[in-house]
Design an enzyme around this catalytic site. Structure first.
Site, short mmCIF file in Angstrom:
data_model
loop_
_atom_site.label_atom_id
_atom_site.label_comp_id
_atom_site.label_asym_id
_atom_site.label_seq_id
_atom_site.Cartn_x
_atom_site.Cartn_y
_atom_site.Cartn_z
N ASN A 1 0.84 -1.20 0.00
CA ASN A 1 0.00 0.00 0.00
C ASN A 1 0.88 1.25 0.00
O ASN A 1 2.10 1.16 0.01
CB ASN A 1 -0.96 -0.02 1.20
CG ASN A 1 -0.18 -0.09 2.50
OD1 ASN A 1 0.55 0.83 2.85
ND2 ASN A 1 -0.33 -1.21 3.21
N PHE B 1 -4.29 3.20 14.91
CA PHE B 1 -4.59 4.20 13.89
C PHE B 1 -5.69 3.68 12.98
O PHE B 1 -5.84 2.46 12.82
CB PHE B 1 -3.33 4.52 13.06
CG PHE B 1 -2.55 5.66 13.63
CD1 PHE B 1 -1.87 5.53 14.82
CD2 PHE B 1 -2.53 6.89 12.98
CE1 PHE B 1 -1.17 6.59 15.37
CE2 PHE B 1 -1.84 7.97 13.52
CZ PHE B 1 -1.16 7.82 14.71
N ASP C 1 -3.69 -9.86 13.03
CA ASP C 1 -3.90 -8.46 13.41
C ASP C 1 -2.99 -8.17 14.61
O ASP C 1 -3.27 -8.57 15.74
CB ASP C 1 -5.37 -8.21 13.75
CG ASP C 1 -5.66 -6.73 13.89
OD1 ASP C 1 -4.85 -6.02 14.53
OD2 ASP C 1 -6.68 -6.27 13.36
N ILE C 2 -1.89 -7.48 14.33
CA ILE C 2 -0.86 -7.26 15.35
C ILE C 2 -1.44 -6.47 16.52
O ILE C 2 -1.26 -6.83 17.69
CB ILE C 2 0.34 -6.50 14.73
CG1 ILE C 2 0.86 -7.26 13.51
CG2 ILE C 2 1.44 -6.29 15.76
CD1 ILE C 2 1.79 -6.47 12.62
N ASP D 1 -3.79 -6.38 5.08
CA ASP D 1 -4.77 -7.24 5.74
C ASP D 1 -4.67 -8.68 5.24
O ASP D 1 -4.95 -9.62 5.96
CB ASP D 1 -6.18 -6.71 5.49
CG ASP D 1 -6.40 -5.40 6.24
OD1 ASP D 1 -5.80 -5.23 7.31
OD2 ASP D 1 -7.15 -4.53 5.73
O1 C5P Z 1 -8.51 -2.98 11.21
P1 C5P Z 1 -7.62 -1.97 10.58
O2 C5P Z 1 -6.54 -2.55 9.72
O3 C5P Z 1 -8.34 -0.89 9.86
O4 C5P Z 1 -6.91 -1.25 11.85
C1 C5P Z 1 -5.90 -0.32 11.71
C2 C5P Z 1 -5.00 -0.36 12.91
O5 C5P Z 1 -4.64 -1.72 13.21
C3 C5P Z 1 -3.68 0.35 12.69
O6 C5P Z 1 -3.25 0.84 13.94
C4 C5P Z 1 -2.76 -0.77 12.20
O7 C5P Z 1 -1.41 -0.49 12.48
C5 C5P Z 1 -3.25 -1.95 12.99
N1 C5P Z 1 -3.15 -3.24 12.30
C6 C5P Z 1 -2.29 -4.21 12.76
N2 C5P Z 1 -2.22 -5.43 12.14
C7 C5P Z 1 -3.00 -5.69 11.07
C8 C5P Z 1 -3.88 -4.72 10.58
C9 C5P Z 1 -3.94 -3.50 11.21
O8 C5P Z 1 -1.56 -3.96 13.72
N3 C5P Z 1 -2.90 -6.85 10.49
#
Ligand code: C5P
Length: 415
Positions: free
Chosen positions: A221, A334, A317-318, A290
């Site tokens: 991205n 964020f 999702d970290i 994602d």
């Molecule tokens: O759910 P979404 O991706 O929109 O959420 C965004 C937030 O989650 C951001 O803070 C991003 O750094 C974190 N994130 C993450 N791991 C992922 C996807 C998003 O840490 N796989």
């Protein structure tokens, strides 16, 4: 807004067409209960009359450094000490240059040097002047000063007929900037703590992740990493030990910050979990992909078939995984959204069990790959509903400091 009650504000006005908007700004400040002393530069008087400001503030407008009568009342050093906040709106390129280099050749610039109060600058100038190398350098100098905040400039049509950045931020936005500063800087300053994050470890993710399809192609991205890197630097300047876990970006590693470079979401997840146990604050700014291709193809895919399907699988999702830990650090996420910002941000705050979320609209001149942004903060407040504050459009460096101020005020001071 009660933050303005009994607060002493110097409103500095420089020479620029936006000076007419300062009358409205002054009215808003007075309405909020602030005491305002207007200080005009000589060129400001070419654009607007002192009488308007005198009538609105109920105080004589000050402009001369060597005015025996005025000095006999409140001398300039006394005035500098009186101020809880100095707001310069509009701030011309000339005054910005003087402040950047410590000049004190008129009352306003002398007050800036002589005061310990936070200084909020609202630049206003022609877009070419804003883009000039000298202005870029001066703004960079101001951006790195702890007591200085910048609000704006906004972009759009200019009085001279140009279009671009350089419009003074609107009075209502400036009022919000002042309120933010009074709330965070002053209450943090009252604790006289220059390094409020001393002894804390802050872990930050930044940049995009890259998910390989084959040896030459990938899914990724437009994230530049600028926001995350600016936050890392701000946290470090506030005394924190910072670990920055970064996806591939073109930015240099910030000084005195341990940077761990990763490529994919899975690698980022692993790097975060290697350090998370000792972490006090986790800020997830990374634009983590994602989904990733189910498997990386070993050789370059050939252009044979008319259709090609690449199957993707969800990445971990970290942020959610960190927030689910029993020993969860203070966790800030964020959210970059194109629509329904508040709805999606608040949903993420709750669903991912975060302490705060910083949301921004993705669009022109903000968000991905831009130097500027605007943040909307949401958090759980004491009344068990959602707190909200907007950090108006400005440079990512400024926003980073303002965000850390908010984290210190709302989350760290209480932990
Ligand atoms: O759910 P979404 O991706 O929109 O959420 C965004 C937030 O989650 C951001 O803070 C991003 O750094 C974190 N994130 C993450 N791991 C992922 C996807 C998003 O840490 N796989």
């Amino acid at each position: 807004m009660t933050v303005f009650k009994n607060k002493n504000i110097i409103l500095g006005i420089c020479g620029g067409i936006a000076a007419y908007k300062s009358a409205e700004l002054l009215r808003l400040l007075i309405k909020q209960g602030a005491q305002v002393q207007v200080v005009m530069t000589q060129s400001a008087a070419e654009f607007v009359g002192a009488l308007t400001f005198q009538a609105l503030s109920g105080k004589d407008v000050r402009s001369a450094l060597f005015d025996l009568d005025a000095e006999a009342g409140m001398g300039h050093i006394e005035l500098a000490r009186w101020a809880d906040l100095i707001l310069i709106a509009p701030a011309s390129a000339n005054t910005i240059a003087k402040i950047a280099h410590g000049l004190a050749d008129n009352l306003l610039t002398t007050l800036c040097l002589a005061s310990k109060a936070p200084l909020l600058i609202a630049p206003a100038m022609n877009q070419q002047m804003w883009h000039s190398e000298a202005s870029r350098e001066n703004i960079e100098i101001l951006s790195n000063r702890a007591n200085i905040s910048l609000c704006g400039p906004a972009e759009g049509e200019q009085a001279c007929g140009d279009t671009g950045p350089g419009r003074m931020q609107e009075p209502a936005e400036l009022l919000a900037c002042c309120a933010n500063l009074l709330e965070t800087k002053i209450s943090n300053n009252e604790q006289s703590d220059l390094y409020p994050l001393q002894g804390r470890r802050v872990l930050i993710t930044a940049g995009p992740t890259i998910e390989d399809i084959d040896p030459v192609r990938y899914v990724s991205n437009r994230s530049s990493g600028k926001m995350g890197y600016a936050i890392a630097q701000a946290a470090q300047q506030y005394g924190a030990e910072v670990i920055l876990i970064s996806g591939p970006v073109t930015l240099a590693a910030p000084e005195n910050i341990e940077r761990v470079l990763v490529r994919s979401a899975q690698q980022m997840h692993q790097a975060v979990f290697q350090s998370i146990a000792e972490t006090d604050i986790f800020i997830a700014t990374a634009a983590v992909a994602d989904y990733r291709p189910i498997k990386k193809i070993a050789d370059k895919i050939k252009k044979n078939a008319d259709k090609l399907t690449i199957e993707l699988i969800k990445n971990p999702d970290i942020l959610a995984d960190v927030a689910a830990r029993a020993d969860k650090p203070v966790t800030i996420g964020f959210a970059a959204e194109t629509n329904d910002l508040e709805k999606y941000a608040v949903d993420k705050l709750k669903r991912k069990n975060l302490d705060m979320i910083a949301a921004n609209k993705v669009g022109e001149s903000a968000g991905f790959d831009s130097d500027n942004n605007e943040l909307h903060l949401f958090w759980h407040n004491e009344e068990y509903d959602i707190g909200y504050k907007k950090l108006p459009h400005t440079s990512k460096k400024q926003l980073a400091r303002q965000l850390i101020d908010e984290i210190v005020l709302r989350l760290v001071a209480k932990s």
